[in-house]
Design a protein around this motif. Structure first.
Motif, PDB file in Angstrom:
ATOM      1  N   GLU A 120      11.545  49.023  13.507  1.00 57.93           N
ATOM      2  CA  GLU A 120      12.472  47.894  13.449  1.00 57.93           C
ATOM      3  C   GLU A 120      13.766  48.348  12.782  1.00 57.93           C
ATOM      4  O   GLU A 120      13.737  48.966  11.713  1.00 57.93           O
ATOM      5  CB  GLU A 120      11.840  46.747  12.660  1.00 57.93           C
ATOM      6  CG  GLU A 120      12.630  45.456  12.689  1.00 57.93           C
ATOM      7  CD  GLU A 120      11.818  44.304  12.128  1.00 57.93           C
ATOM      8  OE1 GLU A 120      12.419  43.261  11.832  1.00 57.93           O
ATOM      9  OE2 GLU A 120      10.594  44.456  11.959  1.00 57.93           O
ATOM     10  N   SER A 124      18.793  43.630  10.363  1.00 57.81           N
ATOM     11  CA  SER A 124      18.810  42.956  11.654  1.00 57.81           C
ATOM     12  C   SER A 124      20.222  42.433  11.924  1.00 57.81           C
ATOM     13  O   SER A 124      21.055  42.358  11.020  1.00 57.81           O
ATOM     14  CB  SER A 124      17.823  41.781  11.649  1.00 57.81           C
ATOM     15  OG  SER A 124      18.199  40.827  10.671  1.00 57.81           O
ATOM     16  N   GLU A 125      20.485  42.054  13.163  1.00 59.88           N
ATOM     17  CA  GLU A 125      21.815  41.573  13.524  1.00 59.88           C
ATOM     18  C   GLU A 125      22.212  40.346  12.713  1.00 59.88           C
ATOM     19  O   GLU A 125      23.349  40.221  12.248  1.00 59.88           O
ATOM     20  CB  GLU A 125      21.853  41.231  15.024  1.00 59.88           C
ATOM     21  CG  GLU A 125      21.814  42.439  15.930  1.00 59.88           C
ATOM     22  CD  GLU A 125      21.837  42.040  17.401  1.00 59.88           C
ATOM     23  OE1 GLU A 125      22.317  40.932  17.690  1.00 59.88           O
ATOM     24  OE2 GLU A 125      21.365  42.827  18.238  1.00 59.88           O
ATOM     25  N   GLU A 126      21.245  39.411  12.548  1.00 55.44           N
ATOM     26  CA  GLU A 126      21.592  38.181  11.825  1.00 55.44           C
ATOM     27  C   GLU A 126      21.886  38.461  10.352  1.00 55.44           C
ATOM     28  O   GLU A 126      22.755  37.823   9.744  1.00 55.44           O
ATOM     29  CB  GLU A 126      20.491  37.133  11.968  1.00 55.44           C
ATOM     30  CG  GLU A 126      19.103  37.557  11.536  1.00 55.44           C
ATOM     31  CD  GLU A 126      18.296  38.145  12.676  1.00 55.44           C
ATOM     32  OE1 GLU A 126      17.063  38.164  12.576  1.00 55.44           O
ATOM     33  OE2 GLU A 126      18.909  38.593  13.664  1.00 55.44           O
ATOM     34  N   ASN A 129      25.405  40.173  10.073  1.00 52.07           N
ATOM     35  CA  ASN A 129      26.533  39.259  10.255  1.00 52.07           C
ATOM     36  C   ASN A 129      26.897  38.508   8.978  1.00 52.07           C
ATOM     37  O   ASN A 129      27.972  37.931   8.877  1.00 52.07           O
ATOM     38  CB  ASN A 129      26.217  38.252  11.369  1.00 52.07           C
ATOM     39  CG  ASN A 129      26.299  38.889  12.739  1.00 52.07           C
ATOM     40  OD1 ASN A 129      27.052  39.837  12.939  1.00 52.07           O
ATOM     41  ND2 ASN A 129      25.539  38.365  13.687  1.00 52.07           N
ATOM     42  N   ALA A 446      20.210  32.256  17.253  1.00 45.22           N
ATOM     43  CA  ALA A 446      20.693  33.641  17.281  1.00 45.22           C
ATOM     44  C   ALA A 446      19.602  34.609  16.826  1.00 45.22           C
ATOM     45  O   ALA A 446      19.419  35.682  17.406  1.00 45.22           O
ATOM     46  CB  ALA A 446      21.930  33.778  16.398  1.00 45.22           C
ATOM     47  N   LYS A 447      18.861  34.215  15.798  1.00 48.92           N
ATOM     48  CA  LYS A 447      17.779  35.064  15.292  1.00 48.92           C
ATOM     49  C   LYS A 447      16.705  35.268  16.356  1.00 48.92           C
ATOM     50  O   LYS A 447      16.261  36.400  16.611  1.00 48.92           O
ATOM     51  CB  LYS A 447      17.167  34.421  14.054  1.00 48.92           C
ATOM     52  CG  LYS A 447      15.834  35.008  13.610  1.00 48.92           C
ATOM     53  CD  LYS A 447      15.183  34.124  12.553  1.00 48.92           C
ATOM     54  CE  LYS A 447      13.738  34.502  12.324  1.00 48.92           C
ATOM     55  NZ  LYS A 447      13.061  33.593  11.367  1.00 48.92           N
ATOM     56  N   HIS A 449      16.928  34.831  19.647  1.00 45.62           N
ATOM     57  CA  HIS A 449      17.432  35.584  20.792  1.00 45.62           C
ATOM     58  C   HIS A 449      17.530  37.067  20.469  1.00 45.62           C
ATOM     59  O   HIS A 449      17.230  37.923  21.309  1.00 45.62           O
ATOM     60  CB  HIS A 449      18.791  35.052  21.237  1.00 45.62           C
ATOM     61  CG  HIS A 449      19.308  35.747  22.463  1.00 45.62           C
ATOM     62  ND1 HIS A 449      20.154  36.836  22.403  1.00 45.62           N
ATOM     63  CD2 HIS A 449      19.052  35.550  23.778  1.00 45.62           C
ATOM     64  CE1 HIS A 449      20.411  37.258  23.619  1.00 45.62           C
ATOM     65  NE2 HIS A 449      19.756  36.505  24.477  1.00 45.62           N
ATOM     66  N   SER A 450      17.932  37.385  19.228  1.00 47.85           N
ATOM     67  CA  SER A 450      18.005  38.790  18.829  1.00 47.85           C
ATOM     68  C   SER A 450      16.625  39.438  18.870  1.00 47.85           C
ATOM     69  O   SER A 450      16.465  40.553  19.378  1.00 47.85           O
ATOM     70  CB  SER A 450      18.600  38.891  17.416  1.00 47.85           C
ATOM     71  OG  SER A 450      18.559  40.214  16.942  1.00 47.85           O
ATOM     72  N   LEU A 451      15.618  38.748  18.348  1.00 57.08           N
ATOM     73  CA  LEU A 451      14.253  39.277  18.382  1.00 57.08           C
ATOM     74  C   LEU A 451      13.787  39.480  19.824  1.00 57.08           C
ATOM     75  O   LEU A 451      13.152  40.492  20.149  1.00 57.08           O
ATOM     76  CB  LEU A 451      13.305  38.324  17.653  1.00 57.08           C
ATOM     77  CG  LEU A 451      13.418  38.270  16.125  1.00 57.08           C
ATOM     78  CD1 LEU A 451      12.576  37.124  15.575  1.00 57.08           C
ATOM     79  CD2 LEU A 451      12.982  39.587  15.500  1.00 57.08           C
ATOM     80  N   SER A 453      15.703  39.928  22.563  1.00 56.97           N
ATOM     81  CA  SER A 453      16.466  40.982  23.240  1.00 56.97           C
ATOM     82  C   SER A 453      16.046  42.368  22.768  1.00 56.97           C
ATOM     83  O   SER A 453      16.184  43.349  23.496  1.00 56.97           O
ATOM     84  CB  SER A 453      17.969  40.780  23.007  1.00 56.97           C
ATOM     85  OG  SER A 453      18.296  40.917  21.638  1.00 56.97           O
ATOM     86  N   ARG A 454      15.511  42.457  21.519  1.00 57.22           N
ATOM     87  CA  ARG A 454      15.056  43.748  20.990  1.00 57.22           C
ATOM     88  C   ARG A 454      13.589  44.017  21.289  1.00 57.22           C
ATOM     89  O   ARG A 454      13.028  45.009  20.825  1.00 57.22           O
ATOM     90  CB  ARG A 454      15.303  43.796  19.479  1.00 57.22           C
ATOM     91  CG  ARG A 454      16.766  43.899  19.111  1.00 57.22           C
ATOM     92  CD  ARG A 454      16.959  44.063  17.609  1.00 57.22           C
ATOM     93  NE  ARG A 454      16.787  42.806  16.884  1.00 57.22           N
ATOM     94  CZ  ARG A 454      16.047  42.660  15.796  1.00 57.22           C
ATOM     95  NH1 ARG A 454      15.368  43.695  15.327  1.00 57.22           N
ATOM     96  NH2 ARG A 454      15.960  41.511  15.186  1.00 57.22           N
TER      97      ARG A 454
END
Length: 504
Positions: A120, A124-126, A129, A446-447, A449-451, A453-454
């Motif tokens: 992982e 993370s992206e969230e 940001n 957003a969280k 969707h990020s999970l 997409s990854r």
């Protein structure tokens, strides 16, 4: 050493990848070895501070594994190693190194590797940001003066509740209404592609989400449904055009989702990458699980988590989020198809109530009880979960689907002795209603969707096709039949692709 490597790459004109060997102890505190933790934390921040080298196609990354069988790790209490999932194999470490080499989009990143969660990226992206500062020049957002889409119809269909009833078919009917233009100031017009079906659709059609029956009756008729995704078909005056453009994909989560077109305040829409069934699933179902576990359940790591109706729209998210948090997860379901889905999602113990008695399994295999329950069934299932709750356990009530339908609709139950049970074991029962957490919706969408997409989060959509608003009653009844696996979706627009989805 690293400086010399970078100089050599620049001199030869051959950029490449440099991997620093850090540790998971550099990502979070390690109280038993603070000096080691501090030194590895330095490697982590040193690596992340070199992300700028990506501009030269030189990528510096760090591997951050948990315990590998080394002399230092062997000096620790074996219980600590076992709690984290045991020693990591060298194969996993090597696979992680190749992942950092082959993924040319990663530079200045850390790959956290554990037996509990797999590889992982950190942060993370969230999380990233929250501290990133973008050095773009501040500009005044351009505002729309009103942008209609070409080829709009003069009228469209909505599924309206015309009579209060928990029988969705009796309560609703399709009504054709004129499309009112121009779009109102501060609003956008959305052409809906897909809408989600929820157990609570029958509560809304029976007026349960209004202050009282008098208010519900005064609102008749009103549009049924809660959630949808589609594309922007018109923009009203005064809407900032930074994120919203004609044709852009958006999600809406508000009362009145079963409609071909809708006008909603621009500030309430959620921009999404594409208008797909998976995005619909993230809305009510995904948000309920993500926010319910975090805000109501105060979910931690290293606990035993029980999820009822685990193969349903929201249950599938709850089991995966609980696993990602490092917990042991029990999921209940009814039927072999649902059991197979839960196994594919990594559930540790699947209890198919058609093959096993839930109460017996919990009592025999989890005598200490479970720490956290995500409960959506109600009735006798609620009683079973409460009796299986451990000391200091928390039980989240997100619904009670077994009580929603029937003569007279949703009727409250009595729970004799409830206060005494909670007092005796210092337990907590907490209700969760998604509408009370609207300020956190965009962050958690957003969280999730990020999970997804990854590849960290799978989304199961039931493949049974429901096309057009005329199929909505069938879809709601199908959900309440107990046959659905994953999220039930209605394809609203013929412009949307037909469902071509497997159950994973």
């Amino acid at each position: 050493m690293l400086q010399n490597l970078v100089k050599a790459m620049r001199a030869r004109g051959q950029p490449g990848v440099i991997i620093n060997l850090a540790s998971a102890a550099g990502l979070y505190p390690a109280p038993l070895m603070p000096i080691y933790s501090g030194s590895k934390g330095g490697v982590v921040l040193f690596t992340r501070s070199l992300s700028r080298l990506r501009r030269e196609k030189i990528r510096v990354n760090a591997l951050c594994p948990e315990f590998i069988e080394t002399p230092m790790a062997k000096s620790l209490d074996r219980k600590i190693i076992d709690i984290t999932g045991g020693y990591l194999s060298m194969d996993k470490l090597i696979h992680g190194a190749f992942q950092l080499i082959e993924d040319d989009s990663k530079g200045g990143v850390c790959l956290w590797i554990t037996n509990r969660r797999g590889p992982e990226y950190w942060p993370s992206e969230e999380e990233e940001n929250k501290f990133l500062v973008h050095g773009r020049r501040k500009r005044i957002p351009q505002e729309s003066k009103g942008l209609p889409s070409p080829n709009l119809p003069t009228s469209f269909d909505q599924l309206m509740v015309h009579k209060l009833s928990s029988n969705f078919r009796v309560a609703t009917k399709i009504v054709t209404v004129p499309l009112r233009l121009p779009v109102r100031e501060g609003h956008v017009l959305i052409k809906n592609y897909y809408a989600g079906v929820n157990a609570s659709d029958v509560n809304y059609s029976s007026g349960r989400y209004f202050a009282n029956e008098k208010e519900a009756l005064s609102r008749l008729p009103f549009v049924a449904g809660f959630e949808s995704v589609g594309v922007v078909a018109g923009i009203g005056p005064g809407v900032a055009l930074d994120e919203i453009a004609l044709g852009s994909a958006v999600a809406t989560f508000s009362y009145g989702g079963f409609t071909e077109y809708s006008q909603v305040p621009a500030k309430s829409v959620i921009p999404v990458p594409s208008p797909t069934p998976e995005v619909v699933a993230i809305l009510v179902s995904g948000l309920t699980a993500s926010l319910g576990l975090q805000e109501a359940g105060k979910m931690r790591s290293g606990e035993t988590v029980l999820v009822t109706a685990a193969a349903g729209g929201t249950g599938q998210f709850a089991v995966q989020l609980a696993k990602l948090a490092g917990n042991k997860v029990i999921g209940t379901c009814g039927g072999s198809d649902k059991a197979a889905l839960l196994s594919s999602l990594g559930v540790d113990r699947v209890i198919d109530y058609k093959a096993e008695d839930i109460k017996t399994v919990l009592k025999k295999e989890y005598p200490r009880g479970v720490d956290l329950v995500y409960e959506s069934v109600g009735g006798t299932m609620f009683d079973t979960c409460l009796n299986a709750l451990a000391t200091f356990g928390r039980l989240i009530v997100i619904g009670m689907i077994s009580q929603y339908q029937g003569e007279g609709g949703w009727q409250p139950r009595n729970y004799p002795g409830l206060c005494e049970k909670l007092l005796w074991k210092s337990q907590t029962i907490v209700g969760f209603y998604l509408m009370h957490h609207n300020k956190l919706w965009k962050e958690h969408v957003a969280k999730l969707h990020s999970l997804h997409s990854r590849g960290k989060l799978k989304i199961a959509v039931d493949p049974t096709p429901f096309t057009g608003l005329s199929s909505a009653c069938d879809a709601v009844e199908y959900l309440h039949s107990g046959k659905s696996v994953g999220k039930v979706i209605i394809r609203i627009s013929m412009d949307a692709p037909a469902l071509q989805i497997s159950r994973l």
